[in-house]
Design a protein around this motif. Structure first.
Motif, short mmCIF file in Angstrom:
data_model
loop_
_atom_site.label_atom_id
_atom_site.label_comp_id
_atom_site.label_asym_id
_atom_site.label_seq_id
_atom_site.Cartn_x
_atom_site.Cartn_y
_atom_site.Cartn_z
N PHE A 81 0.84 -1.20 0.00
CA PHE A 81 0.00 0.00 0.00
C PHE A 81 0.87 1.26 0.00
CE2 PHE A 81 -3.48 -2.68 0.46
CZ PHE A 81 -4.68 -1.99 0.60
N ALA A 82 1.93 1.24 0.81
CA ALA A 82 2.83 2.39 0.86
C ALA A 82 3.52 2.61 -0.49
CB ALA A 82 3.87 2.19 1.95
N ALA A 83 3.94 1.53 -1.13
CA ALA A 83 4.59 1.65 -2.43
C ALA A 83 3.64 2.22 -3.48
CB ALA A 83 5.12 0.29 -2.88
N THR A 84 2.37 1.86 -3.37
CA THR A 84 1.37 2.40 -4.30
C THR A 84 1.26 3.91 -4.17
OG1 THR A 84 0.09 0.34 -4.24
CG2 THR A 84 -1.07 2.33 -4.96
N THR A 85 1.30 4.40 -2.94
CA THR A 85 1.21 5.85 -2.72
C THR A 85 2.34 6.59 -3.41
OG1 THR A 85 0.20 5.41 -0.55
CG2 THR A 85 1.04 7.63 -0.95
N ALA A 86 3.57 6.07 -3.30
CA ALA A 86 4.72 6.73 -3.93
C ALA A 86 4.62 6.69 -5.45
CB ALA A 86 6.00 6.07 -3.46
N THR A 87 4.11 5.58 -5.98
CA THR A 87 4.02 5.43 -7.43
C THR A 87 3.03 6.41 -8.04
OG1 THR A 87 4.53 3.08 -7.14
CG2 THR A 87 3.71 3.76 -9.29
N ILE A 88 2.00 6.76 -7.31
CA ILE A 88 1.01 7.72 -7.82
C ILE A 88 1.70 9.02 -8.22
CG2 ILE A 88 -0.95 9.17 -7.14
CD1 ILE A 88 -1.88 6.83 -5.36
N TYR A 116 3.28 8.86 4.42
CA TYR A 116 2.17 7.91 4.42
C TYR A 116 1.97 7.19 5.75
CZ TYR A 116 -0.29 3.53 3.54
OH TYR A 116 -1.15 2.45 3.63
N PRO A 117 3.02 6.68 6.41
CA PRO A 117 2.81 5.85 7.61
C PRO A 117 1.98 6.49 8.72
CG PRO A 117 5.05 5.59 6.82
CD PRO A 117 4.45 6.71 6.03
#
Length: 509
Positions: A115-122, A148-149
């Motif tokens: 989920f955290a990686a998805t946020t950065a990819t956006i 994000y955390p």
């Protein structure tokens, strides 16, 4: 004696059953997380197809580094801030670098990491084709480690068995099942700020502010990425239940997936027909794809509480929001090559606001949405908490993004040079072309027809592969050179170019 033996057997049976349930839930989380991780491939293909060919390798390496950088950052700091025991309503307080972290929590760590990686990819899509590599490293690390955390802790950490360490939004009653606000709104706001600071690509708008066509180089690549993202969204939303062994878990997972499917359907169809029949544009595939993705993003917050008809309605709203934000960005001369702000920011905000109106499935009378229990205070309180949550998430994201991108902008570390932007980053920065010219040089383009013996593949030529009694001359090396493509897409050989007067000097990647 018999009674004590039976009691011991019952106790052992209960322990075995609890262990079995825990193992099943862990396996469920691992499989779901692997599917969600595959969404990184979807983002990579979608972004690669949506940029020009000269920046394809650049955007691909940034997508894979989202996984690598995000993994280390989330392991070192992110997990501890999000779910580390001993924390407070603002953040977690332990298990940094996985210190003293029980192994049975690792499946949950993996699930939260993707989920955290998805946020950065956006964010990477909104600043594509003009962001410096160092700037990318900076914001990717900070997003997954620090931005994000804490937000995921606020909304999703229910604390220990006594509620100690519970996130403050979770404590109040903020409802966001799969992250419309926590993941997508946060990522969308960061993308908006980054897009504003980095500025538009050269040639994206004319002197009067009108948008100029700047299409990506491969619709098929973008389509493949879009289908992978749609596939991954089923796990993204369905897997947010977090378990599968308890009574009712399967029903919730199934409902969430069905609603996600219907959100994609109505979102995509809405954009398709509105764009064609009302805005008098073409039957655009990419527009339709983004509408479907927005519809799925809008489902995240409440897909476990919606009846299927409500998911259809919210998907329609998602499609309309996407169109509105897309054209608003162009009006403001903000260049977002992937429409990340429209899809994730617009869809995420919509999703958070829709929950208090449409939630009904598996809820008792009095705790349902405004459309059913609007005469009571409960759904209105939920609406207030969700509005508060959306505002706070947006402010938190804006604050961090302004600090990150503003600092990089001030020190001129954010954007590549104009010359590098013009020529592209693949060759000069990475030494690799997505579509190298050498790949076009093949045996069938030799000038003269050769005998079967002379047409051996290149790996079968040289010492040890001599053909006896072969007097057939080979083609001169200069005749292997390729020229430009003619108007019909056919290659013109060097000799043909000289006869026709076509200049070969301009042939490049």
């Amino acid at each position: 004696m018999a009674d004590s033996t039976m009691a011991a057997n019952i106790t052992a049976l209960k322990e075995d059953q609890a262990l079995f349930h825990a193992s099943v839930d862990s396996f469920f989380l691992i499989i779901i997380s692997i599917i969600i991780f595959f969404m990184q491939g979807g983002f990579a293909f979608l972004e690669a197809g949506s940029v020009r060919s000269k920046n394809t390798v650049n955007i691909l390496i940034k997508n894979i580094l989202d996984c690598f950088i995000g993994g280390v950052s989330y392991w070192a700091i992110g997990w501890g801030l999000a779910y580390g025991p001993g924390g407070n309503p603002f953040c977690g307080g332990s298990q940094f670098f996985s210190y003293a972290m029980p192994y049975d929590l690792y499946p949950k760590w993996f699930f939260q990491f993707v989920f955290a990686a998805t946020t950065a990819t956006i964010v990477s899509g909104s600043v594509a084709e003009r962001c410096q590599f160092g700037a990318y490293f900076t914001y990717s690390i900070l997003l997954t480690a620090c931005v994000y955390p804490p937000v995921s802790h606020w909304a999703w950490d229910s604390g220990d068995s006594e509620g100690y360490g519970q996130g403050w939004l979770n404590m109040m009653g903020y409802t966001d099942f799969a992250g419309s606000g926590v993941v997508h709104l946060l990522g969308g706001v960061c993308a908006l700020v980054g897009c504003a600071f980095i500025g538009q690509r050269k040639g994206r708008f004319d002197l009067n502010g009108n948008a100029m066509e700047m299409s990506g180089h491969s619709v098929p690549l973008a389509a493949l990425g879009g289908f992978i993202l749609i596939f991954g969204f089923f796990a993204f939303n369905g897997g947010s239940q977090g378990s599968i062994s308890n009574p009712g878990d399967g029903a919730v997972v199934g409902l969430a997936i069905v609603n996600t499917v219907l959100g994609a359907c109505s979102g995509g169809l809405t954009v398709l027909f509105v764009n064609r029949l009302i805005l008098n544009q073409t039957w655009s595939f990419l527009f339709t794809l983004n509408g479907a993705l927005t519809g799925m993003v809008a489902q995240c917050a409440g897909c476990n509480f919606y009846e299927p008809w409500a998911a259809l309605v919210i998907g329609v709203f998602g499609g309309l929001v996407y169109i509105g934000v897309h054209y608003l960005m162009l009006r403001l001369r903000l260049d977002d090559p992937l429409d990340a702000v429209a899809v994730h920011g617009g869809g995420g905000l919509l999703g958070v606001l829709c929950v208090p109106f449409f939630m009904v499935a598996n809820l008792e009378v009095g705790s349902r949405g405004i459309l059913w229990d609007g005469h009571l205070s409960s759904p209105w309180v939920t609406l207030g908490y969700n509005i508060l949550g959306a505002v706070v998430i947006a402010l938190w994201s804006t604050l961090w993004s302004v600090m990150i991108f503003g600092t990089l902008y001030f020190f001129k570390l954010l954007r590549v040079s104009e010359e590098l932007e013009r020529t592209g980053m693949d060759i000069l920065k990475h030494g690799e072309a997505a579509y190298p010219a050498q790949a076009w040089i093949e045996e069938q383009y030799r000038k003269r027809q050769q005998s079967m013996y002379d047409r051996k593949p290149s790996h079968m030529q040289g010492p040890g592969f001599e053909t006896p009694n072969n007097n057939t001359s080979t083609a001169d090396s200069e005749n292997v050179e390729l020229g430009k493509l003619n108007g019909h897409g056919k290659l013109i050989l060097k000799e043909q170019q000289n006869e026709s007067g076509i200049d070969n000097s301009g042939f490049s990647h």
